[in-house]
Design an enzyme around this catalytic site. Structure first.
Site, PDB file in Angstrom:
ATOM      1  N   ARG A  72       2.645 -19.793  34.662  1.00 46.86           N
ATOM      2  CA  ARG A  72       3.637 -19.991  35.760  1.00 46.86           C
ATOM      3  C   ARG A  72       4.457 -21.397  35.679  1.00 46.86           C
ATOM      4  O   ARG A  72       5.575 -21.473  36.318  1.00 46.86           O
ATOM      5  CB  ARG A  72       2.776 -20.202  37.160  1.00 46.86           C
ATOM      6  CG  ARG A  72       2.329 -18.813  37.481  1.00 46.86           C
ATOM      7  CD  ARG A  72       1.125 -19.041  38.731  1.00 46.86           C
ATOM      8  NE  ARG A  72       0.035 -19.269  38.127  1.00 46.86           N
ATOM      9  CZ  ARG A  72      -1.137 -19.424  38.909  1.00 46.86           C
ATOM     10  NH1 ARG A  72      -1.213 -19.408  40.465  1.00 46.86           N
ATOM     11  NH2 ARG A  72      -2.357 -19.926  38.525  1.00 46.86           N
ATOM     12  N   ALA A  82      38.524 -70.064  20.787  1.00 46.27           N
ATOM     13  CA  ALA A  82      38.521 -68.659  21.343  1.00 46.27           C
ATOM     14  C   ALA A  82      39.075 -67.941  20.104  1.00 46.27           C
ATOM     15  O   ALA A  82      39.914 -68.258  19.256  1.00 46.27           O
ATOM     16  CB  ALA A  82      39.397 -68.450  22.550  1.00 46.27           C
TER      17      ALA A  82
HETATM   18  C1  UD1 Z   1      -9.275 -22.160  40.902  1.00 48.06           C
HETATM   19  C2  UD1 Z   1     -10.285 -21.809  41.768  1.00 48.06           C
HETATM   20  C3  UD1 Z   1     -10.073 -21.641  43.189  1.00 48.06           C
HETATM   21  C4  UD1 Z   1      -9.411 -22.789  43.733  1.00 48.06           C
HETATM   22  C5  UD1 Z   1      -8.212 -23.316  42.770  1.00 48.06           C
HETATM   23  C6  UD1 Z   1      -7.945 -24.721  43.249  1.00 48.06           C
HETATM   24  C7  UD1 Z   1     -11.832 -20.185  40.099  1.00 48.06           C
HETATM   25  C8  UD1 Z   1     -12.217 -18.999  39.810  1.00 48.06           C
HETATM   26  N1  UD1 Z   1     -10.920 -20.517  41.068  1.00 48.06           N
HETATM   27  O1  UD1 Z   1      -8.056 -21.184  40.981  1.00 48.06           O
HETATM   28  O2  UD1 Z   1     -11.145 -21.184  44.008  1.00 48.06           O
HETATM   29  O3  UD1 Z   1      -9.018 -22.595  44.971  1.00 48.06           O
HETATM   30  O4  UD1 Z   1      -8.671 -23.480  41.517  1.00 48.06           O
HETATM   31  O5  UD1 Z   1      -6.771 -25.288  42.447  1.00 48.06           O
HETATM   32  O6  UD1 Z   1     -12.527 -21.336  39.629  1.00 48.06           O
HETATM   33  N2  UD1 Z   1      -9.521 -22.871  33.082  1.00 48.06           N
HETATM   34  C9  UD1 Z   1     -10.150 -23.112  31.725  1.00 48.06           C
HETATM   35  N3  UD1 Z   1     -10.593 -22.046  31.103  1.00 48.06           N
HETATM   36  C10 UD1 Z   1     -10.501 -20.958  31.609  1.00 48.06           C
HETATM   37  C11 UD1 Z   1      -9.839 -20.720  32.860  1.00 48.06           C
HETATM   38  C12 UD1 Z   1      -9.274 -21.828  33.527  1.00 48.06           C
HETATM   39  O7  UD1 Z   1     -10.152 -24.333  31.146  1.00 48.06           O
HETATM   40  O8  UD1 Z   1     -11.110 -20.049  31.130  1.00 48.06           O
HETATM   41  C13 UD1 Z   1      -8.890 -24.305  33.595  1.00 48.06           C
HETATM   42  C14 UD1 Z   1      -7.415 -24.261  33.755  1.00 48.06           C
HETATM   43  O9  UD1 Z   1      -6.762 -24.874  32.729  1.00 48.06           O
HETATM   44  C15 UD1 Z   1      -7.150 -25.024  35.271  1.00 48.06           C
HETATM   45  C16 UD1 Z   1      -8.352 -24.818  36.056  1.00 48.06           C
HETATM   46  O10 UD1 Z   1      -9.551 -24.264  34.836  1.00 48.06           O
HETATM   47  O11 UD1 Z   1      -7.010 -26.333  34.984  1.00 48.06           O
HETATM   48  C17 UD1 Z   1      -8.237 -23.982  37.031  1.00 48.06           C
HETATM   49  O12 UD1 Z   1      -7.907 -22.567  36.586  1.00 48.06           O
HETATM   50  P1  UD1 Z   1      -6.817 -21.709  37.168  1.00 48.06           P
HETATM   51  O13 UD1 Z   1      -6.461 -20.641  36.588  1.00 48.06           O
HETATM   52  O14 UD1 Z   1      -5.625 -22.624  37.527  1.00 48.06           O
HETATM   53  O15 UD1 Z   1      -7.682 -21.505  38.715  1.00 48.06           O
HETATM   54  P2  UD1 Z   1      -6.897 -21.182  40.020  1.00 48.06           P
HETATM   55  O16 UD1 Z   1      -6.575 -19.795  39.883  1.00 48.06           O
HETATM   56  O17 UD1 Z   1      -6.134 -22.194  40.391  1.00 48.06           O
HETATM   57 CA    CA Z   2      -4.890 -23.870  39.479  1.00 43.77          CA
END
Ligand code: UD1
Ligand code: CA
Length: 462
Positions: free
Chosen positions: A18, A428
């Site tokens: 995003r 100067a």
């Molecule tokens: C996540 C939480 C959600 C919470 C929100 C808060 C889960 C399933 N959901 O959602 O409940 O309200 O954060 O901000 O945990 N990442 C990895 N490996 C992966 C997937 C993600 O390292 O396979 C990392 C991403 O880089 C990020 C973090 O985990 O830093 C969170 O992942 P993101 O996809 O942003 O989760 P949200 O949809 O925000």
């Molecule tokens: Ca997030």
């Protein structure tokens, strides 16, 4: 604090689609520091055994960005080759944690988290095997919701995409920050499936599993909801930047700094400012920078990695970078102090003056339109308008040494290497190419002549 060793896992493998950026999301900056940098620095305050950082998208770039970090020995980079979800990311990291431990899981896209909030979660591990950081928010859209039973006990977390209409109305959200005891955590994670809307292994599913198996779960709130603001888009990045700047400005004002408009100042990195210093609008200061007491900074100044001592006045539109300014100096407007500038007390630098690698002793005046580079200038010397130290011969840089109490007349060029001794005067318009002795006058301009009855050329009339 609970006496189990503390390990921190930071999830940073996601793409951040995003953001629409070629830079990995976690390297985007708030207040001049990457999102991941903020999370690492808050983590370090808890003095964990190690910080395990799960990386995937742009991993080389991310790891390289922390090559020079002072605590890089504490950072353990772990690759998650496929981003199968936050639960999968934690499972990838766990084998790196030896022995019994509390595992504090953070997400790299939540940069304003404060160390004391995290420390209080770790404290709660004394009586719980799972501690969540949750918040009650006005707009929970997009976030995981906390479910509770009739007795208000936490029973699980449901992701937005899996939530029923009733669950979507819940305003208590998951910050993404969770602390758990390693042994049960490993077991809970082994039971997590990807049977959900996003076909991901959700870390959040461990809450329901822990509850089912009778483990007590604590849910704490941060002191300020801004701490749990996550960044998924550039709009949220800008929003968090403003929140951060607002907090910074409030801290400075509380410590005795006058800020004319707290909405029009930007502080990046470590910046110290003394009492009774006044900062006008549109000033950007990047650390490490130290500004003393009673300093006055006028509008539109950029101050980078510098030290400014008490009582200095910086006039509008001045740029100061890697410079050291003594007490009561007076600089600008429109001055540019480049790296290696060192001004002693009461030096005066006027408009359109540029300095670089220049050491100016007490009371020196360079009032207008001059360039002073690779030079030392002695006490109370006055450098007139439009004087240039010609420090570069096209291949090498050379030094100009000017003594005390020298007077350099306007529009002179000092061709380095060259020395001007104490008390000398330069007429100067001179071009000085060799040493000027103590108390002598040096003058090198052509002698003035007059031609009487001079006729200017005239256009022929047609
Ligand atoms: C996540 C939480 C959600 C919470 C929100 C808060 C889960 C399933 N959901 O959602 O409940 O309200 O954060 O901000 O945990 N990442 C990895 N490996 C992966 C997937 C993600 O390292 O396979 C990392 C991403 O880089 C990020 C973090 O985990 O830093 C969170 O992942 P993101 O996809 O942003 O989760 P949200 O949809 O925000
Ligand atoms: Ca997030």
């Amino acid at each position: 604090m609970s006496n189990r060793p503390l390990h921190i896992v930071i999830l940073a493998a996601g793409k951040g689609s995003r953001m629409h950026s070629s830079t990995p999301k976690v390297l985007h900056k708030v207040a001049g520091k990457s999102l991941l940098g903020h999370v690492i620095d808050s983590s370090l305050k808890l003095e964990p055994e190690h910080i395990h950082i799960v990386v995937g998208h742009g991993k080389e770039q991310v790891v390289e960005a922390f090559d020079g970090h002072i605590s890089r020995a504490k950072l353990n980079w772990i690759e998650q080759t496929e981003q199968l979800g936050t639960g999968h990311a934690v499972s990838t990291a766990l084998p790196n944690i030896q022995g019994d431990a509390n595992v504090l899981m953070l997400t790299a896209d939540v940069p304003l988290m404060q160390a004391n909030t995290l420390a209080s979660m770790v404290d709660a591990m004394q009586s719980h095997s799972l501690v969540l950081l949750t918040a009650i928010v006005d707009n929970p859209s997009g976030l995981g919701r906390i479910t509770r039973d009739e007795s208000n006990t936490v029973t699980g977390i449901v992701e937005q995409k899996d939530a029923s209409a009733a669950e979507q109305k819940i305003c208590e959200i998951n910050s993404g920050i969770i602390c758990a005891h390693k042994e049960p955590l490993t077991q809970w994670l082994s039971k997590v499936s990807n049977d959900n809307a996003q076909k991901e292994y959700y870390l959040t599913d461990i809450v329901d599993i822990a509850h089912q198996s009778g483990h007590p779960i604590a849910a704490q709130h941060p002191a300020d909801n801004a701490e749990v603001m996550g960044i998924n888009s550039r709009s949220q990045l800008a929003h968090v930047e403003r929140l951060y700047q607002h907090v910074k400005a409030e801290q400075l004002m509380a410590a005795g700094v006058t800020i004319l408009d707290p909405a029009r100042i930007d502080i990046r990195g470590d910046v110290e400012i003394g009492v009774d210093t006044t900062i006008d609008i549109n000033v950007v200061i990047e650390g490490p920078t130290k500004i003393g007491a009673g300093v006055h900074i006028a509008p539109n100044c950029l101050i980078l990695q510098s030290e400014i001592d008490d009582g200095a006045t910086i006039h509008p539109n001045t740029v100061i970078e890697n410079a050291k300014l003594g007490r009561n100096v007076n600089v600008g407007p429109f001055a540019r102090l480049r790296p290696g500038t060192n001004l002693s007390d009461s030096v005066r630098i006027g408009n359109f003056v540029e300095t670089k690698n220049a050491k100016l002793d007490v009371g020196v005046k360079v009032n207008h339109l001059s360039y002073v580079g690779d030079a030392t200038v002695g006490r109370d010397t006055n450098i007139g308008a439009g004087v240039i130290t010609c420090n570069y011969d096209g291949a090498y840089k050379h030094q100009t040494t000017i003594g005390q109490n020298v007077f350099v007349g306007s529009d002179s060029q000092l061709v380095a290497p060259v020395e001007i001794e104490d008390g000398a005067t330069i007429g100067a318009g001179s071009t000085i190419t060799s040493k000027v002795d103590k108390d002598h006058l040096a003058i090198s301009r052509a002698k003035q002549r007059q031609i009487s009855g001079w006729q200017r050329p005239k256009k022929e009339s047609k």
